[in-house]
Design a protein around this motif. Structure first.
Motif, mmCIF file in Angstrom:
data_model
loop_
_atom_site.group_PDB
_atom_site.id
_atom_site.type_symbol
_atom_site.label_atom_id
_atom_site.label_comp_id
_atom_site.label_asym_id
_atom_site.label_seq_id
_atom_site.Cartn_x
_atom_site.Cartn_y
_atom_site.Cartn_z
ATOM 1 N N THR A 1 0.855 -1.187 0.000
ATOM 2 C CA THR A 1 0.000 0.000 0.000
ATOM 3 C C THR A 1 0.891 1.238 0.000
ATOM 4 O O THR A 1 1.745 1.400 0.877
ATOM 5 C CB THR A 1 -0.903 0.018 1.237
ATOM 6 N N GLY A 2 0.688 2.097 -0.995
ATOM 7 C CA GLY A 2 1.577 3.243 -1.151
ATOM 8 C C GLY A 2 0.859 4.575 -1.163
ATOM 9 O O GLY A 2 -0.331 4.677 -1.504
ATOM 10 N N TYR A 3 1.595 5.613 -0.769
ATOM 11 C CA TYR A 3 1.125 6.995 -0.778
ATOM 12 C C TYR A 3 2.269 7.860 -1.291
ATOM 13 O O TYR A 3 3.423 7.426 -1.359
ATOM 14 C CB TYR A 3 0.715 7.443 0.633
ATOM 15 N N ARG A 4 1.923 9.067 -1.634
ATOM 16 C CA ARG A 4 2.970 10.010 -2.027
ATOM 17 C C ARG A 4 2.991 11.180 -1.056
ATOM 18 O O ARG A 4 1.962 11.566 -0.490
ATOM 19 C CB ARG A 4 2.790 10.512 -3.449
ATOM 20 N N LEU A 5 4.178 11.732 -0.873
ATOM 21 C CA LEU A 5 4.346 12.928 -0.052
ATOM 22 C C LEU A 5 4.242 14.168 -0.929
ATOM 23 O O LEU A 5 4.248 14.078 -2.163
ATOM 24 C CB LEU A 5 5.712 12.900 0.640
ATOM 25 N N LEU A 6 4.148 15.327 -0.313
ATOM 26 C CA LEU A 6 4.242 16.577 -1.065
ATOM 27 C C LEU A 6 5.616 16.665 -1.721
ATOM 28 O O LEU A 6 6.627 16.240 -1.148
ATOM 29 C CB LEU A 6 4.032 17.775 -0.142
ATOM 30 N N TYR A 7 5.672 17.216 -2.903
ATOM 31 C CA TYR A 7 6.906 17.262 -3.684
ATOM 32 C C TYR A 7 8.018 17.974 -2.919
ATOM 33 O O TYR A 7 7.859 19.120 -2.485
ATOM 34 C CB TYR A 7 6.647 17.985 -5.007
ATOM 35 N N GLY A 8 9.142 17.286 -2.732
ATOM 36 C CA GLY A 8 10.274 17.852 -2.018
ATOM 37 C C GLY A 8 10.130 17.802 -0.515
ATOM 38 O O GLY A 8 11.022 18.247 0.199
ATOM 39 N N HIS A 9 8.997 17.282 -0.011
ATOM 40 C CA HIS A 9 8.716 17.239 1.433
ATOM 41 C C HIS A 9 8.996 18.608 2.059
ATOM 42 O O HIS A 9 9.831 18.764 2.951
ATOM 43 C CB HIS A 9 9.551 16.160 2.102
ATOM 44 N N PRO A 10 8.277 19.665 1.596
ATOM 45 C CA PRO A 10 8.570 21.037 2.048
ATOM 46 C C PRO A 10 8.188 21.272 3.498
ATOM 47 O O PRO A 10 7.364 20.547 4.072
ATOM 48 C CB PRO A 10 7.722 21.895 1.101
ATOM 49 N N GLY B 1 3.291 32.950 4.518
ATOM 50 C CA GLY B 1 2.415 33.318 3.399
ATOM 51 C C GLY B 1 2.963 32.890 2.057
ATOM 52 O O GLY B 1 2.720 33.547 1.041
ATOM 53 N N MET B 2 3.677 31.765 2.007
ATOM 54 C CA MET B 2 4.317 31.294 0.775
ATOM 55 C C MET B 2 3.765 29.934 0.357
ATOM 56 O O MET B 2 4.495 29.076 -0.153
ATOM 57 C CB MET B 2 5.837 31.221 0.976
ATOM 58 N N THR B 3 2.480 29.727 0.552
ATOM 59 C CA THR B 3 1.906 28.431 0.209
ATOM 60 C C THR B 3 1.901 28.165 -1.290
ATOM 61 O O THR B 3 1.722 27.023 -1.712
ATOM 62 C CB THR B 3 0.460 28.331 0.738
ATOM 63 N N SER B 4 2.114 29.191 -2.115
ATOM 64 C CA SER B 4 2.199 28.963 -3.566
ATOM 65 C C SER B 4 3.363 28.043 -3.900
ATOM 66 O O SER B 4 3.334 27.343 -4.920
ATOM 67 C CB SER B 4 2.353 30.294 -4.300
ATOM 68 N N VAL B 5 4.408 28.035 -3.052
ATOM 69 C CA VAL B 5 5.531 27.115 -3.272
ATOM 70 C C VAL B 5 5.044 25.676 -3.184
ATOM 71 O O VAL B 5 5.444 24.815 -3.982
ATOM 72 C CB VAL B 5 6.641 27.381 -2.238
ATOM 73 N N VAL B 6 4.170 25.394 -2.222
ATOM 74 C CA VAL B 6 3.615 24.049 -2.081
ATOM 75 C C VAL B 6 2.690 23.734 -3.256
ATOM 76 O O VAL B 6 2.739 22.643 -3.838
ATOM 77 C CB VAL B 6 2.858 23.913 -0.751
ATOM 78 N N ASP B 7 1.844 24.685 -3.607
ATOM 79 C CA ASP B 7 0.907 24.479 -4.714
ATOM 80 C C ASP B 7 1.648 24.200 -6.016
ATOM 81 O O ASP B 7 1.280 23.296 -6.781
ATOM 82 C CB ASP B 7 0.004 25.700 -4.879
ATOM 83 N N ASN B 8 2.693 24.961 -6.286
ATOM 84 C CA ASN B 8 3.471 24.740 -7.507
ATOM 85 C C ASN B 8 4.210 23.409 -7.450
ATOM 86 O O ASN B 8 4.397 22.741 -8.473
ATOM 87 C CB ASN B 8 4.458 25.883 -7.713
ATOM 88 N N ASP C 1 8.507 25.297 -11.008
ATOM 89 C CA ASP C 1 7.623 24.771 -9.967
ATOM 90 C C ASP C 1 8.389 23.903 -8.973
ATOM 91 O O ASP C 1 8.100 23.911 -7.767
ATOM 92 C CB ASP C 1 6.500 23.940 -10.600
ATOM 93 N N ALA C 2 9.373 23.144 -9.469
ATOM 94 C CA ALA C 2 10.052 22.151 -8.636
ATOM 95 C C ALA C 2 11.142 22.758 -7.762
ATOM 96 O O ALA C 2 11.273 22.401 -6.584
ATOM 97 C CB ALA C 2 10.648 21.058 -9.525
#
Length: 734
Positions: free
Chosen positions: A285-294, A303-310, A505-506
């Protein structure tokens, strides 16, 4: 005599009391006892000693290292145990916090091993040796109470030859010694986190080669992948890790301190790991983390949540993991309500929090917007008890067994209990692949836990100042912001901004990784080359070539200007790295002189191929003669200056020629007109004079056709012609 004896006894008692009071401070404040060796446990068998089997034994194995500066002699590893039963979580907490000699416990003097060997019992500084000591269960003589007990090893020996034998070091582990089973069973779910510190700084180039080490036979990622393959284990993978390993598999370079690159060493290891991962992911059973595990908390608070969204946009491009459900994991499982609510807005399968944040013991809690919270006991994989090293796989496993037994015993028959173990380190991974089984444990995949009903709770989140201080620093967050701005300029400069959108984005998500907490030096080593490249693009990707001095000989003239694109050319894709710019000129005195680029000429600058230039014409408008300084500057379509400004000196030499020509022509017309008018007036006066003269009398003997004498033609002015008398209006035109 009896009176004297009584007085003496009283004085003696007083002296003893005072002596004890005097000496107490010397020992009451003692923490860990002085140690001259470090004990690292490598095995404990069995993990659950059987008190009902009279033939049962317990074996402790490990390594002893001389941590001092002197040779140790007469060494011996002796089995040790405490008779104090631990039957609740408070007792576990007290044992974890206790120094190695509390409780003192008892050595089983008959059960020991001379080390390194019977013939040589010395150990030089910084050297290590192994030990293995076995004791029958009956010889432990533990109380007949089901409980958790401390077992361990004491290393005895001498600091100096022929000196006294002392305890040179201690090591302890937890051991559940029970004969019955609890009324309830605890569900044990294991989540293996597959991530690593980001390293990719640009296409095919890494900041360092640490991933090659982690992919080795004894590396962290190898151990984690093995742990993820154990029955009923689940995994959560960072898409950035998969992307970086895929890059390594294709061949990669590593930055050297001097800025040059060298070949990486992990290409084949990356290929093997990815193949093993693909095989494992088919069954687990697998899941993915947010990209880069920010660092979610830091980005939300800044106030920089756009980094996570991108970053989530970048994650979609990693097809190996894009179909996996999202599992949101704040750093250390700590978050405040603001952070949890933001994460819930991403619609993850669950948010993983530490029980220090929730102050709850149940493994699944209700969360905001219907998103469940996985409540972990992070300390359960912390190992122990001390002294260090206390995070060996043996100690981690034994602690998990002990705490799960306490939890199962404390729960009621109708209670749903369980524990989520989050595996991140190599030691934790080795402990999870060891035998972690017990009658009161039921191993389940994480998906089974998520299918159960979340427990209600007050939803109050603890996020102390100590947790906030661990977030990424303002310097690091500022660096992430500069990366975002730099990629925005690059995208605006390119004709095809989509070529860098994925990288844009990355990169900020990698730079905001939780991995950079308390690692400013490593963070700078990772971010600085990326920022330097973006700065170089903004400052040098576009150059302006123009003559430094322009001399005009007319009111309006043009001169050529070349804008060159210095970005590298791609043979396979001619349009790659093509740029578009606007060219503007700033005059030091716009009233006297301006320089502009006509619209049709400006359009030529909207497609400048890589490693090529486009020449356009600039138009000068000069109002007066003289020299004016002008600065040429290229801008992106969004108005950001790119490239270096170029000064140009413009000299207008005949800017007033047309005006002078007009003035001269007007003067000529005026003079000509005046002359013609004078001549006309003269003729008119001549005619008037002839008409006023009487006809000649033939009798006076004159010839009527002869010219009259001037004195006779123009009579002298009369009195009425002087003074204020009106003058002939025709005379005003002369």
């Amino acid at each position: 005599m009896r009176a004297l004896r009584a007085v003496a006894a009283s004085l003696l008692g007083l002296v003893l009391v005072l002596g004890m009071a005097w000496s107490a401070p010397a020992t009451a404040g003692a923490a860990e006892p002085t140690a001259y060796v470090a004990i690292t446990f490598t095995a404990m068998t069995p993990s659950l000693p059987d008190r009902n089997d009279p033939k049962a034994t317990v074996t402790l194995q490990g390594t002893v290292t001389n941590t001092g500066k002197s040779e140790l002699s007469n060494l011996q590893a002796v089995f040790w145990r405490s008779f104090d039963p631990i039957q609740d979580s408070e007792g576990m907490a007290a044992a974890l916090a206790s120094p190695a000699d509390e409780p003192l416990g008892y050595r089983a003097a008959d059960y020991y091993e001379n080390i390194p060997s019977e013939s040589d019992r010395t150990l030089a500084p910084k050297k290590s040796t192994d030990f293995s000591v076995t004791i029958p269960m009956s010889a432990l003589k533990l109380p007949s109470i089901d409980a958790i007990y401390l077992l361990g090893i004491h290393i005895r020996g001498r600091l100096v030859p022929n000196g006294p034998d002392i305890t040179l070091g201690r090591g302890r582990v937890f051991a559940p010694v029970v004969s019955g089973e609890p009324d309830n069973a605890a569900q044990l779910s294991t989540l293996v986190v597959l991530d690593s510190r980001p390293s990719l700084v640009r296409q095919g180039v890494f900041a360092d080669d640490h991933l090659a080490t982690e992919l080795g036979p004894d590396g962290r990622l190898t151990a984690l992948l093995d742990a993820a393959e154990t029955p009923d284990a689940s995994f959560a993978v960072d898409p950035n890790l998969i992307e970086e390993l895929q890059t390594m598999r294709a061949g990669y370079q590593v930055l050297r301190p001097d800025g040059q690159t060298e070949a990486g060493t992990g290409q084949s290891a990356a290929g093997r790991w990815l193949a093993d991962y693909t095989r494992m992911a088919r069954t687990q059973t697998g899941y993915r983390l947010l990209y880069g595990h920010p660092d979610i908390s830091a980005l939300v608070h800044a106030g920089m949540t756009s980094v996570v969204d991108n970053g989530e946009t970048a994650a979609k491009a990693v097809t190996t993991t894009s179909a996996l459900p999202l599992l949101a994991m704040p750093a250390s499982g700590q978050a405040d309500q603001q952070t949890v609510e933001y994460l819930a807005g991403l619609k993850p399968a669950a948010i993983v929090l530490d029980d220090s944040t929730t102050a709850q013991t149940r493994p699944l809690l209700a969360g905001p917007n219907g998103v469940p919270l996985l409540n972990t006991a992070a300390t359960s994989v912390g190992g122990g008890p001390g002294p260090d090293p206390s995070d060996t796989p043996v100690q981690i496993r034994q602690r998990t067994l002990s705490e799960s037994w306490l939890e199962a015993g404390a729960a009621g028959p109708a209670d749903t209990i369980g524990q989520l173990r989050v595996i991140r380190t190599r030691a934790q991974a080795r402990s999870s692949t060891s035998e972690v089984t017990a009658p009161w444990l039921k191993r389940e995949p994480l998906s089974r836990l998520l299918d159960s009903t979340p427990a209600s709770w007050p939803e109050r989140y603890r996020y102390p100042e100590s947790a906030a201080q661990k977030e990424l620093t303002q310097t690091q967050l500022g660096g992430v912001g500069r990366l975002v701005a730099g990629y925005r300029v690059l995208a605006d400069l390119l004709v095809r901004p989509a070529d860098v959108e994925l990288e844009a984005d990355a990169a900020p998500a990698r730079a905001a990784s939780t991995s950079w907490r308390s690692r400013p030096d490593l963070w700078a080593r990772f971010v600085d080359p990326q920022q330097a490249r973006l700065d170089d693009v903004q400052h040098a990707a576009v150059t302006i070539i123009a003559t430094p001095r322009v001399v005009t000989s007319a009111h309006r003239v043009q001169f050529p200007v070349t804008v060159r694109n210095t970005l590298p050319r791609s043979i396979d894709d001619p349009q790659r790295n093509a740029v578009q710019v606007r060219l503007r000129f700033t005059s030091a005195n716009s009233q006297r002189l301006t320089v502009t680029i006509p619209a049709d000429e400006q359009r030529q600058l909207q497609m400048i191929p890589a490693d090529a230039g486009v020449t356009t014409n600039a138009q000068v408008e000069a109002q007066t003669n003289g020299t004016v300084g002008v600065t040429a500057q290229a801008y992106t379509m969004d108005g950001t200056p790119v490239g270096a400004p170029v000064p140009i000196e413009v000299k207008a030499t005949q800017a007033g020629t047309i005006g002078w020509l007009i003035a001269i022509a007007a003067g000529i017309v005026l003079v000509g007109t005046s002359a013609l008018r004078i001549r006309q007036v003269a003729r008119e006066r001549s005619r008037d004079g002839a008409a006023a003269e009487p006809p000649a009398d033939p009798s006076d003997g004159t010839d009527p056709t002869s010219e009259p004498h001037p004195a006779q033609t123009v009579p002298p002015p009369s009195e009425t012609d002087r003074g204020d008398a009106p003058r002939d209006p025709e005379s005003l035109d002369v």
